[in-house]
Motif scaffolding. Structure first.
Motif, PDB file in Angstrom:
ATOM      1  N   GLN A  63      44.485  35.704  35.431  1.00 58.89           N
ATOM      2  CA  GLN A  63      45.691  34.957  35.054  1.00 58.89           C
ATOM      3  C   GLN A  63      45.865  34.933  33.542  1.00 58.89           C
ATOM      4  O   GLN A  63      46.981  35.118  33.029  1.00 58.89           O
ATOM      5  CB  GLN A  63      45.597  33.532  35.603  1.00 58.89           C
ATOM      6  N   ARG A  64      44.767  34.713  32.813  1.00 58.48           N
ATOM      7  CA  ARG A  64      44.848  34.679  31.339  1.00 58.48           C
ATOM      8  C   ARG A  64      45.174  36.061  30.781  1.00 58.48           C
ATOM      9  O   ARG A  64      45.943  36.179  29.810  1.00 58.48           O
ATOM     10  CB  ARG A  64      43.527  34.162  30.761  1.00 58.48           C
ATOM     11  N   VAL A  65      44.625  37.108  31.369  1.00 58.05           N
ATOM     12  CA  VAL A  65      44.958  38.464  30.929  1.00 58.05           C
ATOM     13  C   VAL A  65      46.453  38.722  31.114  1.00 58.05           C
ATOM     14  O   VAL A  65      47.133  39.244  30.227  1.00 58.05           O
ATOM     15  CB  VAL A  65      44.131  39.507  31.706  1.00 58.05           C
ATOM     16  N   LEU A  66      46.981  38.343  32.261  1.00 62.63           N
ATOM     17  CA  LEU A  66      48.394  38.597  32.568  1.00 62.63           C
ATOM     18  C   LEU A  66      49.341  37.790  31.682  1.00 62.63           C
ATOM     19  O   LEU A  66      50.515  38.159  31.535  1.00 62.63           O
ATOM     20  CB  LEU A  66      48.666  38.279  34.037  1.00 62.63           C
ATOM     21  N   ALA A  67      48.844  36.717  31.095  1.00 63.83           N
ATOM     22  CA  ALA A  67      49.682  35.908  30.208  1.00 63.83           C
ATOM     23  C   ALA A  67      49.963  36.624  28.887  1.00 63.83           C
ATOM     24  O   ALA A  67      50.846  36.192  28.126  1.00 63.83           O
ATOM     25  CB  ALA A  67      49.022  34.562  29.935  1.00 63.83           C
TER      26      ALA A  67
ATOM     27  N   GLY B 235      41.605  38.233  50.253  1.00 67.30           N
ATOM     28  CA  GLY B 235      42.513  37.735  51.277  1.00 67.30           C
ATOM     29  C   GLY B 235      42.909  36.292  51.063  1.00 67.30           C
ATOM     30  O   GLY B 235      44.092  35.932  51.229  1.00 67.30           O
ATOM     31  N   TRP B 236      41.956  35.446  50.697  1.00 69.71           N
ATOM     32  CA  TRP B 236      42.261  34.035  50.449  1.00 69.71           C
ATOM     33  C   TRP B 236      43.204  33.861  49.271  1.00 69.71           C
ATOM     34  O   TRP B 236      44.038  32.962  49.260  1.00 69.71           O
ATOM     35  CB  TRP B 236      40.987  33.242  50.217  1.00 69.71           C
ATOM     36  N   MET B 237      43.048  34.735  48.267  1.00 76.30           N
ATOM     37  CA  MET B 237      43.967  34.678  47.127  1.00 76.30           C
ATOM     38  C   MET B 237      45.356  35.170  47.520  1.00 76.30           C
ATOM     39  O   MET B 237      46.368  34.636  47.061  1.00 76.30           O
ATOM     40  CB  MET B 237      43.413  35.522  45.974  1.00 76.30           C
ATOM     41  N   ARG B 238      45.429  36.173  48.376  1.00 76.16           N
ATOM     42  CA  ARG B 238      46.729  36.734  48.763  1.00 76.16           C
ATOM     43  C   ARG B 238      47.509  35.815  49.700  1.00 76.16           C
ATOM     44  O   ARG B 238      48.734  35.701  49.599  1.00 76.16           O
ATOM     45  CB  ARG B 238      46.526  38.085  49.462  1.00 76.16           C
ATOM     46  N   ASP B 239      46.784  35.168  50.648  1.00 77.37           N
ATOM     47  CA  ASP B 239      47.510  34.446  51.705  1.00 77.37           C
ATOM     48  C   ASP B 239      47.757  32.973  51.386  1.00 77.37           C
ATOM     49  O   ASP B 239      48.307  32.247  52.199  1.00 77.37           O
ATOM     50  CB  ASP B 239      46.780  34.592  53.051  1.00 77.37           C
ATOM     51  N   GLY B 240      47.362  32.521  50.185  1.00 76.35           N
ATOM     52  CA  GLY B 240      47.643  31.153  49.789  1.00 76.35           C
ATOM     53  C   GLY B 240      46.580  30.147  50.170  1.00 76.35           C
ATOM     54  O   GLY B 240      46.742  28.954  49.904  1.00 76.35           O
ATOM     55  N   THR B 241      45.479  30.605  50.783  1.00 74.91           N
ATOM     56  CA  THR B 241      44.352  29.691  50.994  1.00 74.91           C
ATOM     57  C   THR B 241      43.912  29.115  49.651  1.00 74.91           C
ATOM     58  O   THR B 241      43.577  27.934  49.531  1.00 74.91           O
ATOM     59  CB  THR B 241      43.179  30.423  51.685  1.00 74.91           C
ATOM     60  N   VAL B 242      43.911  29.968  48.640  1.00 71.38           N
ATOM     61  CA  VAL B 242      43.831  29.516  47.244  1.00 71.38           C
ATOM     62  C   VAL B 242      45.278  29.438  46.753  1.00 71.38           C
ATOM     63  O   VAL B 242      45.925  30.464  46.545  1.00 71.38           O
ATOM     64  CB  VAL B 242      43.026  30.498  46.381  1.00 71.38           C
ATOM     65  N   PRO B 243      45.835  28.236  46.593  1.00 72.72           N
ATOM     66  CA  PRO B 243      47.284  28.094  46.430  1.00 72.72           C
ATOM     67  C   PRO B 243      47.897  28.878  45.271  1.00 72.72           C
ATOM     68  O   PRO B 243      49.026  29.359  45.388  1.00 72.72           O
ATOM     69  CB  PRO B 243      47.466  26.578  46.243  1.00 72.72           C
TER      70      PRO B 243
ATOM     71  N   GLY C 121      46.837  31.695  44.157  1.00 69.23           N
ATOM     72  CA  GLY C 121      46.485  33.099  44.275  1.00 69.23           C
ATOM     73  C   GLY C 121      47.649  34.052  44.435  1.00 69.23           C
ATOM     74  O   GLY C 121      47.719  35.080  43.750  1.00 69.23           O
ATOM     75  N   PRO C 122      48.609  33.779  45.355  1.00 66.01           N
ATOM     76  CA  PRO C 122      49.694  34.744  45.578  1.00 66.01           C
ATOM     77  C   PRO C 122      50.483  35.076  44.319  1.00 66.01           C
ATOM     78  O   PRO C 122      50.864  36.232  44.114  1.00 66.01           O
ATOM     79  CB  PRO C 122      50.560  34.044  46.623  1.00 66.01           C
ATOM     80  N   ALA C 123      50.740  34.102  43.476  1.00 69.03           N
ATOM     81  CA  ALA C 123      51.519  34.359  42.262  1.00 69.03           C
ATOM     82  C   ALA C 123      50.774  35.297  41.318  1.00 69.03           C
ATOM     83  O   ALA C 123      51.390  36.157  40.670  1.00 69.03           O
ATOM     84  CB  ALA C 123      51.840  33.044  41.561  1.00 69.03           C
ATOM     85  N   ILE C 124      49.466  35.147  41.230  1.00 64.85           N
ATOM     86  CA  ILE C 124      48.676  36.018  40.358  1.00 64.85           C
ATOM     87  C   ILE C 124      48.690  37.445  40.879  1.00 64.85           C
ATOM     88  O   ILE C 124      48.966  38.401  40.147  1.00 64.85           O
ATOM     89  CB  ILE C 124      47.237  35.496  40.235  1.00 64.85           C
ATOM     90  N   LEU C 125      48.416  37.615  42.166  1.00 64.62           N
ATOM     91  CA  LEU C 125      48.284  38.957  42.721  1.00 64.62           C
ATOM     92  C   LEU C 125      49.631  39.638  42.936  1.00 64.62           C
ATOM     93  O   LEU C 125      49.679  40.856  43.142  1.00 64.62           O
ATOM     94  CB  LEU C 125      47.497  38.909  44.026  1.00 64.62           C
TER      95      LEU C 125
ATOM     96  N   ARG D 170      46.240  45.702  40.067  1.00 66.44           N
ATOM     97  CA  ARG D 170      45.765  46.525  41.182  1.00 66.44           C
ATOM     98  C   ARG D 170      44.382  46.026  41.574  1.00 66.44           C
ATOM     99  O   ARG D 170      43.493  45.924  40.732  1.00 66.44           O
ATOM    100  CB  ARG D 170      45.691  48.002  40.802  1.00 66.44           C
ATOM    101  N   ILE D 171      44.200  45.684  42.834  1.00 67.37           N
ATOM    102  CA  ILE D 171      42.913  45.216  43.339  1.00 67.37           C
ATOM    103  C   ILE D 171      42.108  46.402  43.862  1.00 67.37           C
ATOM    104  O   ILE D 171      42.612  47.215  44.638  1.00 67.37           O
ATOM    105  CB  ILE D 171      43.096  44.187  44.475  1.00 67.37           C
TER     106      ILE D 171
END
Length: 232
Positions: free
Chosen positions: A84-88, A106-114, A116-120, A126-127
């Motif tokens: 996130q800091r790199v992308l800023a 997957g948890w970052m993509r699907d919002g389990t980590v809220p 996460g989706p905005a970052i990815l 590229r992951i």
């Protein structure tokens, strides 16, 4: 295999098993009405969403040393705060994030980590689902920054196989994939003279930064070790 637990107020919210062991995402209270997400690997605390200053500092310390940090490798997705800091930084054009645990991605993509989706969702990201040792060994591109936050540091390894990350052979390979003037930055949970010496052996000058943090109401020190690929 990954499993999600539906909307618990406190406690475990997701769990996964891989050949490296158990990955658990938990929610805990941090005050009245306030919750924190916490990541544990094989029962060992790795990070949370409360104390994220050094994850961001890992990126910031390297970014400020490079005039044109277009291409960046982040070793370890974690909960996304280094990425996130790199992308800023608007100078960054491409971020390759290497993460060995598919469930965490997957948890970052699907919002389990809220968050996460905005970052990815950022088009620059590229992951790569791989071990960082292999990803760097097989890299065919060069980069301006390599940021490593893969384990708790050489003195507090979660996975014994990660010891190679802190050894001269791998650090030399990191230097090989850096553009001239590029920077390697490594996060560690403790002071490691061996890591500093190994990086000095490969890069020459090394800067070790000490960061005071408050971890679950306990004062601690985290460390960033930074080196530049100088030419000549």
């Amino acid at each position: 295999m990954s499993e999600n637990v539906e909307n618990p107020e406190i406690g475990e919210i997701a769990r996964a098993e891989s050949e490296r062991g158990e990955l658990v995402l938990r929610r805990r209270t941090s005050g009245p009405g306030a919750h924190v997400l916490e990541l544990r690997v094989n029962g060992v605390f790795v990070m949370d969403t409360l104390e994220t200053t050094t994850e961001a500092a890992l990126a910031a310390a390297a970014l400020e040393l490079v005039e044109h940090p277009r291409d960046v490798v982040v070793g370890g997705l974690g909960l996304g705060f280094t990425t996130q800091r790199v992308l800023a930084d608007s100078r960054v054009e491409k971020v390759v994030v290497v993460e060995v645990e598919e469930a965490l991605v997957g948890w970052m993509r699907d919002g389990t980590v809220p968050h996460g989706p905005a970052i990815l969702a950022d088009e620059r990201v590229r992951i790569v689902n791989a071990d960082i040792l292999m990803a760097i060994a097989e890299a065919r591109s060069t980069y301006d920054l390599v940021l490593l936050d893969v384990d708790n540091g050489p003195g507090y390894l979660v996975h014994g196989a990660n010891a190679g990350i802190y050894e001269p052979a791998f650090l030399q390979r990191c230097r090989d994939v850096l553009n001239p003037g590029g920077v390697l930055a490594v996060w560690s949970a403790d002071h490691s003279p061996e890591l500093v010496e190994a990086m000095r052996e490969v890069f020459g000058d090394v800067d070790e930064q000490v960061h005071d943090v408050l971890l679950q109401d306990r004062p601690e020190h985290y460390y960033l070790v930074v080196a530049r690929h100088t030419v000549g």
